[in-house]
Design a protein around this motif. Sequence first.
Motif, PDB file in Angstrom:
ATOM      1  N   GLY A  60       0.808  -1.202   0.000  1.00 19.39           N
ATOM      2  CA  GLY A  60       0.000   0.000   0.000  1.00 19.39           C
ATOM      3  C   GLY A  60       0.848   1.261   0.000  1.00 19.39           C
ATOM      4  O   GLY A  60       0.452   2.293  -0.524  1.00 19.39           O
ATOM      5  N   ALA A  61       2.047   1.163   0.581  1.00 19.50           N
ATOM      6  CA  ALA A  61       2.933   2.321   0.634  1.00 19.50           C
ATOM      7  C   ALA A  61       3.785   2.452  -0.616  1.00 19.50           C
ATOM      8  O   ALA A  61       4.143   3.557  -1.024  1.00 19.50           O
ATOM      9  N   ARG A  62       4.103   1.296  -1.233  1.00 19.62           N
ATOM     10  CA  ARG A  62       5.013   1.332  -2.379  1.00 19.62           C
ATOM     11  C   ARG A  62       4.821   0.073  -3.207  1.00 19.62           C
ATOM     12  O   ARG A  62       4.862  -1.032  -2.671  1.00 19.62           O
ATOM     13  N   ALA A  63       4.604   0.243  -4.507  1.00 24.45           N
ATOM     14  CA  ALA A  63       4.451  -0.912  -5.383  1.00 24.45           C
ATOM     15  C   ALA A  63       5.752  -1.712  -5.427  1.00 24.45           C
ATOM     16  O   ALA A  63       6.840  -1.142  -5.433  1.00 24.45           O
ATOM     17  N   MET A  64       5.617  -3.035  -5.446  1.00 23.20           N
ATOM     18  CA  MET A  64       6.779  -3.913  -5.485  1.00 23.20           C
ATOM     19  C   MET A  64       6.515  -5.104  -6.378  1.00 23.20           C
ATOM     20  O   MET A  64       5.358  -5.480  -6.604  1.00 23.20           O
ATOM     21  N   SER A  65       7.599  -5.716  -6.843  1.00 29.08           N
ATOM     22  CA  SER A  65       7.502  -6.984  -7.548  1.00 29.08           C
ATOM     23  C   SER A  65       7.452  -8.102  -6.525  1.00 29.08           C
ATOM     24  O   SER A  65       7.623  -7.872  -5.319  1.00 29.08           O
ATOM     25  N   THR A  66       7.238  -9.316  -6.985  1.00 28.71           N
ATOM     26  CA  THR A  66       7.251 -10.451  -6.054  1.00 28.71           C
ATOM     27  C   THR A  66       8.615 -10.576  -5.392  1.00 28.71           C
ATOM     28  O   THR A  66       8.721 -10.788  -4.187  1.00 28.71           O
ATOM     29  N   GLY A  67       9.671 -10.456  -6.199  1.00 34.67           N
ATOM     30  CA  GLY A  67      11.016 -10.536  -5.637  1.00 34.67           C
ATOM     31  C   GLY A  67      11.310  -9.409  -4.672  1.00 34.67           C
ATOM     32  O   GLY A  67      11.978  -9.600  -3.653  1.00 34.67           O
ATOM     33  N   GLY A  68      10.814  -8.209  -4.975  1.00 36.28           N
ATOM     34  CA  GLY A  68      11.025  -7.085  -4.080  1.00 36.28           C
ATOM     35  C   GLY A  68      10.318  -7.266  -2.752  1.00 36.28           C
ATOM     36  O   GLY A  68      10.846  -6.888  -1.699  1.00 36.28           O
ATOM     37  N   LEU A  69       9.137  -7.880  -2.773  1.00 36.46           N
ATOM     38  CA  LEU A  69       8.412  -8.111  -1.533  1.00 36.46           C
ATOM     39  C   LEU A  69       9.088  -9.192  -0.701  1.00 36.46           C
ATOM     40  O   LEU A  69       9.120  -9.108   0.527  1.00 36.46           O
ATOM     41  N   VAL A  70       9.636 -10.197  -1.353  1.00 35.55           N
ATOM     42  CA  VAL A  70      10.405 -11.210  -0.625  1.00 35.55           C
ATOM     43  C   VAL A  70      11.558 -10.545   0.129  1.00 35.55           C
ATOM     44  O   VAL A  70      11.789 -10.811   1.313  1.00 35.55           O
ATOM     45  N   LYS A  71      12.289  -9.669  -0.557  1.00 36.81           N
ATOM     46  CA  LYS A  71      13.406  -8.972   0.088  1.00 36.81           C
ATOM     47  C   LYS A  71      12.931  -8.112   1.247  1.00 36.81           C
ATOM     48  O   LYS A  71      13.592  -8.030   2.294  1.00 36.81           O
ATOM     49  N   ARG A  72      11.787  -7.466   1.081  1.00 44.92           N
ATOM     50  CA  ARG A  72      11.249  -6.607   2.150  1.00 44.92           C
ATOM     51  C   ARG A  72      10.929  -7.432   3.380  1.00 44.92           C
ATOM     52  O   ARG A  72      11.208  -7.018   4.514  1.00 44.92           O
ATOM     53  N   LEU A  73      10.349  -8.587   3.189  1.00 43.78           N
ATOM     54  CA  LEU A  73      10.011  -9.450   4.321  1.00 43.78           C
ATOM     55  C   LEU A  73      11.269 -10.029   4.973  1.00 43.78           C
ATOM     56  O   LEU A  73      11.308 -10.205   6.201  1.00 43.78           O
ATOM     57  N   GLN A  74      12.265 -10.323   4.183  1.00 45.04           N
ATOM     58  CA  GLN A  74      13.515 -10.819   4.757  1.00 45.04           C
ATOM     59  C   GLN A  74      14.177  -9.752   5.625  1.00 45.04           C
ATOM     60  O   GLN A  74      14.775 -10.068   6.656  1.00 45.04           O
ATOM     61  N   LYS A  75      14.089  -8.490   5.210  1.00 46.40           N
ATOM     62  CA  LYS A  75      14.639  -7.412   6.026  1.00 46.40           C
ATOM     63  C   LYS A  75      13.909  -7.301   7.362  1.00 46.40           C
ATOM     64  O   LYS A  75      14.482  -6.860   8.354  1.00 46.40           O
ATOM     65  N   LYS A  76      12.648  -7.688   7.347  1.00 48.15           N
ATOM     66  CA  LYS A  76      11.869  -7.668   8.593  1.00 48.15           C
ATOM     67  C   LYS A  76      12.306  -8.775   9.544  1.00 48.15           C
ATOM     68  O   LYS A  76      12.055  -8.709  10.736  1.00 48.15           O
ATOM     69  N   GLY A  77      12.976  -9.782   9.027  1.00 50.06           N
ATOM     70  CA  GLY A  77      13.461 -10.863   9.873  1.00 50.06           C
ATOM     71  C   GLY A  77      12.980 -12.241   9.489  1.00 50.06           C
ATOM     72  O   GLY A  77      13.336 -13.230  10.135  1.00 50.06           O
ATOM     73  N   LEU A  78      12.161 -12.351   8.441  1.00 55.40           N
ATOM     74  CA  LEU A  78      11.675 -13.659   8.017  1.00 55.40           C
ATOM     75  C   LEU A  78      12.767 -14.401   7.255  1.00 55.40           C
ATOM     76  O   LEU A  78      13.628 -13.787   6.624  1.00 55.40           O
ATOM     77  N   THR A  79      12.728 -15.718   7.317  1.00 57.55           N
ATOM     78  CA  THR A  79      13.609 -16.516   6.476  1.00 57.55           C
ATOM     79  C   THR A  79      13.092 -16.453   5.039  1.00 57.55           C
ATOM     80  O   THR A  79      11.962 -16.033   4.784  1.00 57.55           O
ATOM     81  N   TYR A  80      13.929 -16.896   4.103  1.00 57.59           N
ATOM     82  CA  TYR A  80      13.511 -16.870   2.705  1.00 57.59           C
ATOM     83  C   TYR A  80      12.269 -17.739   2.505  1.00 57.59           C
ATOM     84  O   TYR A  80      11.330 -17.350   1.803  1.00 57.59           O
ATOM     85  N   ALA A  81      12.237 -18.919   3.133  1.00 54.26           N
ATOM     86  CA  ALA A  81      11.088 -19.813   2.983  1.00 54.26           C
ATOM     87  C   ALA A  81       9.825 -19.177   3.563  1.00 54.26           C
ATOM     88  O   ALA A  81       8.737 -19.279   2.972  1.00 54.26           O
TER      89      ALA A  81
END
Length: 225
Positions: free
Chosen positions: A84-105
Amino acid sequence: MSDNVTPIGSAPSLRGDGALAASGRTDAPEPAPESGATTVSAVEPEEWAVPVAIHGASVPDSAADDATADDEEGHYQFALRSLGARAMSTGGLVKRLQKKGLTYAEAQRVVERVASAGYLDDAEFARVRIERLRERGQYGDRAIRQRLMQDGVPNTVIDEALSESPLDDPADLVLQAARDRASRLRGLDRAVAERRLTSYLQRRGHSGSEIRAAVQQALDEADDD
């Protein structure tokens, strides 16, 4: 899953208008706390993980399962807020979640859920990004490709998006970029101005033959003004 959604096989950073712009969805649900519960906003996973034991007593399996489900829902809501704050690709959203602390899986599972709900479309994201980079940044296709790769868009999607959005006249784009920049180089020695303008256009991803002609024309016009 939509045919336009890129499978998340591997982890591949325009519309920052506060809406799910690239997907076309604007109805992302706002996370709603359960009755009597305290709203938790974008906290790190370790801050809201349920302990496995309290004073030596193990947490029942059912409680652990509920905690996992709550975590997954929280991650899903975080992903929607991010889109909602910024459009992202699927890969970009994966990276965003990993920065939050989630594992890649873990990030993959969240993104697959978001994609299945229709909030991700890599092809549309790339199309809009190309349009903006050309119109606002006067970028050539080489620089656009690099930007999309940094955004986490797969090469196959980039290739298709660029082929579907060809420039009518690449020389006209580089000339316009040269003209806009040449106005800032007035008063410089001609050789210095040529060198700086050439370097600028190269960083914008334009080709050498088009750059040479555009530099000469833009500087000649600037001198005549």
